[in-house]
Design an enzyme around this catalytic site. Sequence first.
Site, short mmCIF file in Angstrom:
data_model
loop_
_atom_site.label_atom_id
_atom_site.label_comp_id
_atom_site.label_asym_id
_atom_site.label_seq_id
_atom_site.Cartn_x
_atom_site.Cartn_y
_atom_site.Cartn_z
NE ARG A 250 3.04 7.67 0.17
CZ ARG A 250 4.11 8.35 0.57
NH1 ARG A 250 5.31 7.79 0.47
NH2 ARG A 250 3.99 9.57 1.06
CD GLU A 279 3.29 1.73 4.67
OE1 GLU A 279 3.21 2.79 5.34
OE2 GLU A 279 4.04 1.62 3.68
CG HIS A 298 6.57 4.38 4.90
ND1 HIS A 298 5.29 4.45 4.39
CD2 HIS A 298 7.25 5.38 4.29
CE1 HIS A 298 5.20 5.44 3.53
NE2 HIS A 298 6.39 6.03 3.46
#
Length: 366
Positions: A250, A279, A298
């Site tokens: 993360r 993000e 991601h």
Amino acid sequence: MAGTGTDTGRFTVGVSRDFLDPDGRNVWGDIRLGELDAAGVDWHYLPRDTDELLAPDIDGLDAVLFAAPAVTARTFEGVTRPPILLARFGVGYDAVDLDACTRHGALVTITPDGARRPVATAALTMLLAVLHNVAAKDRLVRQGRWAEREAWMGLGLTGRRIGLLGLGNTARDLVDLLRPFDTEIIAYDPYCPPETARELGVRLADADTVMAEADAVIVMCVLTEETFHLVDARRLSLMKPSAVLLNVARGPIVDERALIDALRDGRLRGAGLDVFETEPPAPDNPLLTMDHVVLSPHSLAWTDEMSAGNGGSAVRAVLDVASGRLPRFVVNRDVLGHAYLSERLGARAAVASSEDGQQEPAGVHP
């Protein structure tokens, strides 16, 4: 707590709409929803794509299978009949308010068995890409800079010391994948039993030691208050100038501004990031222009293997609860004594018993 309603009918499941593209196609492919059909479970995609589940999304459902939406205290405001289960497609649950779920008698599960090998493989992929300067060499070809290739000699993985921040299931799978490279592995994980590390051939150490000694540090822990900015400016300053940092967990575990400064100043050889503090990253984020940084949106572990694994695990949790059984990967274990959950699971167990003709004890049971 409002009345529980009835559990004598068919089990109903809502699937979050973020699995679908604008044309209504499941972009994740086969996430094993057919197993719900085969079991006679009613399911449907939730009517709206949302960043946060709210009462109109979940009220009256027995379970919700979801990926991106957050589950907060607001999720349960106005809910008359909360789901028994919130099955997250993935291993992270930093966007799930576990206390709120527990107060309302809802189990929360994750899918570590489905994500374990795909994420470990993604970590190895990123490690090799960073050490071999894959992104930079790709740009040399595309931009007609072939003559510059000698400036981008890579580092071999064989015999290197790899540092892991987190030694959970996924990191342990990565340890197995690294064996052919004869690496030495050092890890920080205050919750890993020493005997487990010994069996893996991993040396446990504090976080500072891992940062200082490793040739490559890979962030593989969950995001909690304890791990927020675990990799900060001070710990980055401990790393060798020849070392690289990877984050496949993360974004907020790494202080991104401090990482950018270290890379700009030449205090790190390079980095590989599948995750970011924000993000998507802003268009002016300096990381986007750095040749010695490998980036992924991601989704490095996004493969058919991940889809089937996570989906199958989440569906198994749904089918367990539909039969009155406690699913395997419950993260809010405090909910197990909740009267609402016990009543609902007991009712589901009774339904399952009557349908298959077997006498099975009702209630919460593993």
